[in-house]
Scaffold this active site. Structure first.
Site, PDB file in Angstrom:
ATOM      1  CB  SER A   1       2.446 -22.477 -21.321  1.00  0.00           C
ATOM      2  OG  SER A   1       1.384 -22.015 -20.523  1.00  0.00           O
TER       3      SER A   1
ATOM      4  CE  LYS B   1       4.019 -29.260 -28.473  1.00  0.00           C
ATOM      5  NZ  LYS B   1       2.665 -29.536 -28.042  1.00  0.00           N
TER       6      LYS B   1
ATOM      7  CB  VAL C   1       4.519 -37.258 -30.415  1.00  0.00           C
ATOM      8  CG1 VAL C   1       5.911 -36.723 -30.159  1.00  0.00           C
ATOM      9  CG2 VAL C   1       4.230 -38.424 -29.484  1.00  0.00           C
TER      10      VAL C   1
ATOM     11  N   GLY D   1     -11.745 -23.680 -31.518  1.00  0.00           N
ATOM     12  CA  GLY D   1     -11.008 -23.907 -30.269  1.00  0.00           C
ATOM     13  C   GLY D   1      -9.682 -24.617 -30.434  1.00  0.00           C
TER      14      GLY D   1
ATOM     15  CE  LYS E   1       2.568 -31.890 -31.596  1.00  0.00           C
ATOM     16  NZ  LYS E   1       1.346 -31.294 -32.149  1.00  0.00           N
TER      17      LYS E   1
END
Ligand SMILES: NC(=O)c1ccc[n+]([C@@H]2O[C@H](COP(=O)([O-])OP(=O)(O)OC[C@H]3O[C@@H](n4cnc5c(N)ncnc54)[C@H](OP(=O)(O)O)[C@@H]3O)[C@@H](O)[C@H]2O)c1
Length: 346
Positions: free
Chosen positions: A98, A126, A153, A207, A225
């Site tokens: 996560s 990330k 990204v 979803g 990002k």
């Protein structure tokens, strides 16, 4: 040639990677000359390891039946962290746990630990890139390790590939993109007459949106990002705090209607651009002509527009988002890594 791969995180993306290898492993070997072998996988419940390669059918079944890979034959409930990396005996770590923007854990510790053990890294999470970009790449270059992160990204958009390979010989001056499918879906639903809350529920039902969509709707995901792209493509050293950020909660149906009457849409756009000697990144709702690459994207579509001198504009858009497209992006990085490293039978 066999590539030994460890993976942290076995959720939508991790299981997507395992499913693709299970179903297409022979084809990958034929096409790319590499056999992908998962030797260790961890989730929050523990880990499964096998130096000869985990049985992916049994691994996916163990996860489906019990909620953790630790119930795989020989799996361990308490195997995590450095002990997991030591047990993994892998060349590559796929970090697919996560994302966490508070302290970047557990991804940051796994990423550092993998580099310290001589592994290359393929990141889907990330946190480590956003909070520790320079440290991460300094650690990699000190050990001649590679870090690939196409999945972070706007997967499967080929943003990094465009910059690295296609736009070779040009100077990138700006990158703009819709890198978050959830917000694009909500804005499209509102254009179609749904309320904001109904738009969120529709995105959750399909979803793509989390139960708590805060990171998406408040622009955190797009800002993350933007930080990664500013640092990776423009050599900046930005952090989340450096990115002025506005989400989509303030956008009304009336705003969208007014834009539509003017031949425009409103989209959550991340923009990274050279600004004098520096680099500026912003995220916010922007009115764009319906004829423009980003302005016409609807539903879960995402897109990027690169501004490169002396070429001009180059863009790419995708309709597919979610687990399998992201897992494919992870594998794309693995195949590119294998090519770069010369890991190939023929
Ligand atoms: N889904 C996408 O479309 C997408 C696209 C691009 C990037 N990403 C990124 O890819 C990563 C994975 O996404 P996902 O959709 O697969 O998320 P997910 O379904 O929520 O799975 C997260 C996985 O991380 C594991 N995990 C959490 N904390 C851990 C810990 N301390 N140690 C070991 N494992 C831990 C979870 O374990 P349990 O299974 O035990 O809960 C779970 O297997 C995220 O960082 C996400 O931001 C996702």
């Amino acid at each position: 040639m066999k590539i030994r791969i460890a993976m942290t995180g076995f959720g939508t993306v991790g299981q997507g990677v395992a499913t693709l290898i299970r179903e297409h492993g022979d084809e990958y070997e034929r096409l790319y000359g590499v056999r992908l072998s998962l030797t260790a996988v961890a989730d929050r419940g523990g880990a499964a390891t096998d130096a000869n390669g985990l049985d992916l059918d049994a691994l996916l079944r163990a996860k489906a039946d019990s909620g953790t890979v630790a119930t795989y034959l020989g799996g361990k409930r308490d195997l995590a962290g450095d002990a997991f990396l030591d047990a993994a005996d892998a060349q590559v770590l796929i970090e697919a746990s996560s994302t966490n923007f508070q302290d970047a854990e557990p991804g940051w510790s796994y990423a550092r630990g993998a580099l310290a053990r001589g592994m290359d890294l393929v990141l889907a999470s990330k946190g480590a890139l956003v909070l520790h970009f320079r440290e991460l790449f300094d650690a990699a270059s000190a050990g001649d390790r590679r870090i690939l992160f196409g999945a972070t990204v706007g997967a499967p958009l080929p943003v990094l590939e465009l910059a690295d390979r296609v736009l070779t010989g040009t100077t990138l001056t700006a990158v703009e993109g819709i890198f978050n499918a959830t917000t694009n879906s909500i804005l499209t639903s509102m254009e179609d007459g749904l309320s904001y809350d109904e738009g969120v529920r529709r995105a959750q039902a399909s979803g793509i949106a989390e139960t708590d969509p805060t990171l998406d709707v408040d622009g955190w995901d797009a800002a993350a990002k933007a930080v990664i792209l500013a640092n990776a493509l423009f050599g900046a050293n930005l952090h989340l705090d450096d990115v002025p950020r506005e989400g989509i909660r303030g956008v009304t149906k009336a705003d969208l209607q007014a834009a539509r009457e003017a031949g425009e849409s409103i989209r959550l756009i991340a923009r990274i651009a050279r600004d004098g000697e520096g680099v500026r990144a912003t995220v916010g709702p922007v009115r764009r002509p319906l004829t423009d690459t980003l302005g016409r994207l609807r539903n879960e579509e995402m897109g990027v527009v690169m501004h490169a001198e002396p070429l001009g504009l180059m863009d790419s858009t995708v309709q597919a988002t979610g687990g399998i497209p992201t897992a494919l992006t992870v594998l794309r990085d693995i195949f590119n890594l294998a090519r770069e490293r010369g890991w190939r039978d023929r």
